[in-house]
Structure formats: structure tokens, C-alpha cells
Design a protein around this motif. Structure first.
Motif, mmCIF file in Angstrom:
data_model
loop_
_atom_site.group_PDB
_atom_site.id
_atom_site.type_symbol
_atom_site.label_atom_id
_atom_site.label_comp_id
_atom_site.label_asym_id
_atom_site.label_seq_id
_atom_site.Cartn_x
_atom_site.Cartn_y
_atom_site.Cartn_z
ATOM 1 N N ALA A 1 0.837 -1.208 0.000
ATOM 2 C CA ALA A 1 0.000 0.000 0.000
ATOM 3 C C ALA A 1 0.867 1.250 0.000
ATOM 4 O O ALA A 1 0.576 2.233 -0.707
ATOM 5 C CB ALA A 1 -0.942 -0.015 1.202
ATOM 6 N N ARG A 2 1.938 1.221 0.773
ATOM 7 C CA ARG A 2 2.857 2.360 0.822
ATOM 8 C C ARG A 2 3.535 2.578 -0.530
ATOM 9 O O ARG A 2 3.688 3.715 -0.994
ATOM 10 C CB ARG A 2 3.911 2.112 1.910
ATOM 11 C CG ARG A 2 4.893 3.254 2.106
ATOM 12 C CD ARG A 2 5.988 2.876 3.083
ATOM 13 N NE ARG A 2 6.823 1.801 2.596
ATOM 14 C CZ ARG A 2 7.802 1.959 1.689
ATOM 15 N NH1 ARG A 2 8.037 3.162 1.174
ATOM 16 N NH2 ARG A 2 8.515 0.926 1.292
ATOM 17 N N GLU B 1 1.018 3.952 -3.482
ATOM 18 C CA GLU B 1 0.447 5.298 -3.415
ATOM 19 C C GLU B 1 1.045 6.259 -4.445
ATOM 20 O O GLU B 1 0.310 6.858 -5.242
ATOM 21 C CB GLU B 1 0.583 5.851 -1.996
ATOM 22 C CG GLU B 1 -0.172 7.141 -1.792
ATOM 23 C CD GLU B 1 -0.145 7.587 -0.332
ATOM 24 O OE1 GLU B 1 -0.528 8.748 -0.090
ATOM 25 O OE2 GLU B 1 0.249 6.805 0.543
#
Length: 218
Positions: free
Chosen positions: A179-180, A183
Motif C-alpha cells: 500500500a505504501r 500510493e
């Protein structure tokens, strides 16, 4: 020009299943960078590139962008791609996005269609806790398939296993890390007009139909 399809998303979002179905339907070549790394880690080549890959892999250290790019370039140079290419989990960083832009030019691809398979952390943990893996064929098997229920690979006949990185505590860490990393990539792809967000908490057939229709329109 040859089509270029990019599949990205969290672990367990169905990228591999969808990618292989798409490859069969459209007669595209399918390659997952994770498979290339695993294959390199099992090899015996004495070139420094492969020795370093093996050392990082067995120490649990991610491979640098330049290594992933180099592995992919070598693989593509060995292939004959007639209609199109499907890349599973490439790019996985802004550094690899730069590699993607170079790949388009070097191998004469059309502008890519980027599909992000969106799935919640809870669903990811649930799916991967049930997923099976064939170590011989380097292939994931989804839990609702007959071979998973029988625990026997339909390709080689070997026993299926549960991967260490599919355990719930590991999956949660992997999901948060991805997820990091996703982004800034998603922000970039939105500016290009290449991005298609896919709800992957649906059946395989529904997702496949949606993705096929987008590809066919382009």
C-alpha cells in the motif's frame, strides 16, 4: 503496435489468475517479475548479478529496481512477442515506472493499460490463508479450485503447500508495505490516463469480463 498490459495490486488480489486467463484469451505473453526473481534465486549462474540476487533473496532483502529492470530486459530480449505482453507486478516503484517508460520505447509497445486490482486487507488475509502453492511449477492455486481441495497440482501431480509468506501475520505486513509503495505510483498513473481501477472482491469471471472489455476497446 503491440499491446502492453500492466497488472498491479495487493497480494491475493487475483493478478496471476487474471493475467494467465488474459494471456490465453488474447494470445499475449505473460510474465511476473516475482517469478523471474524466484527462478534466478534457484539458478547456479556465477555472474555477479545472479549471485547477488540469490544472496538477497535468501536473506529476505528486496531486489533493487535496477536488478528487476535488468532481469526483465534480459527475459524480454529472449522472447518473441507477436500480439502483446502482460506484466504482473511491474512496475512496483517509481524507479520501476521509469523502467516501464524505457521498456515501451525499447520494445516498441503501445502506451500501456494499467489495471489496479483493489482488495481490502481483511479479504487479502482471508484469501491467502487458504491459498495453495506448487513449489515445482512455481504456481499459486486458489482455494476454490478442485486441485486445492485435493491438495494435488493438476499440472505436475505434486503435493501443494502453503507458502510461508501467506501466513496471516506476514500477509498483513506485505499488504501494508505494498500500500505504501502503490500510493505514489497510482498518483502518477492517474495523470497519464493509463489507470483502470478494478474491484477484485468479485468472482473471477466478472473481473475477467470487465478487463477483457477494456483491452478490446483499446
Amino acid at each position: 503496435m503491440k499491446q502492453l498490459i500492466v497488472l498491479i495490486g495487493p497480494p491475493g488480489s487475483g493478478k496471476g489468475t487474471q493475467g494467465r486467463l488474459l494471456a490465453s484469451h488474447f494470445d499475449f505473453v505473460y510474465r511476473a517479475t516475482g517469478d523471474l526473481v524466484r527462478a534466478a534465486s534457484r539458478g547456479t549462474q556465477e555472474e555477479e548479478l545472479y549471485r547477488a540476487i540469490r544472496e538477497r533473496y535468501h536473506a529476505g532483502i528486496p531486489q533493487p529496481d535496477d536488478v528487476i529492470n535488468e532481469l526483465l530486459w534480459r527475459e524480454l530480449q529472449s522472447l518473441t512477442i507477436t500480439h502483446g505482453l502482460i506484466l504482473d507486478m511491474y512496475p512496483l516503484s517509481i524507479g520501476q515506472v521509469k523502467g516501464l517508460e524505457k521498456l515501451i520505447t525499447d520494445f516498441s509497445f503501445a502506451q500501456p493499460l494499467v489495471f489496479f486490482f483493489n482488495v481490502s486487507q481483511e479479504e487479502t488475509v482471508r484469501r491467502l490463508a487458504m491459498r495453495k502453492f506448487c513449489p515445482k511449477d512455481n504456481r499459486s492455486v486458489m482455494p476454490d479450485s478442485e486441485e486445492a481441495k485435493n491438495n494435488i497440482c493438476s499440472v505436475c501431480g505434486g503435493a501443494l503447500i502453503t507458502r510461508e509468506d501467506d501466513k496471516p501475520e506476514v500477509v498483513m505486513r506485505r499488504y501494508q508495505e505494498y500500500a505504501r509503495r502503490f500510493e505514489p505510483m497510482l498518483a502518477y498513473f492517474k495523470t497519464t490516463g493509463w489507470l483502470h481501477m478494478i474491484n477484485s472482491e468479485r468472482g473471477v469471471e466478472q473481473i475477467q469480463e470487465e478487463v477483457r472489455s477494456i483491452i478490446a476497446r483499446n
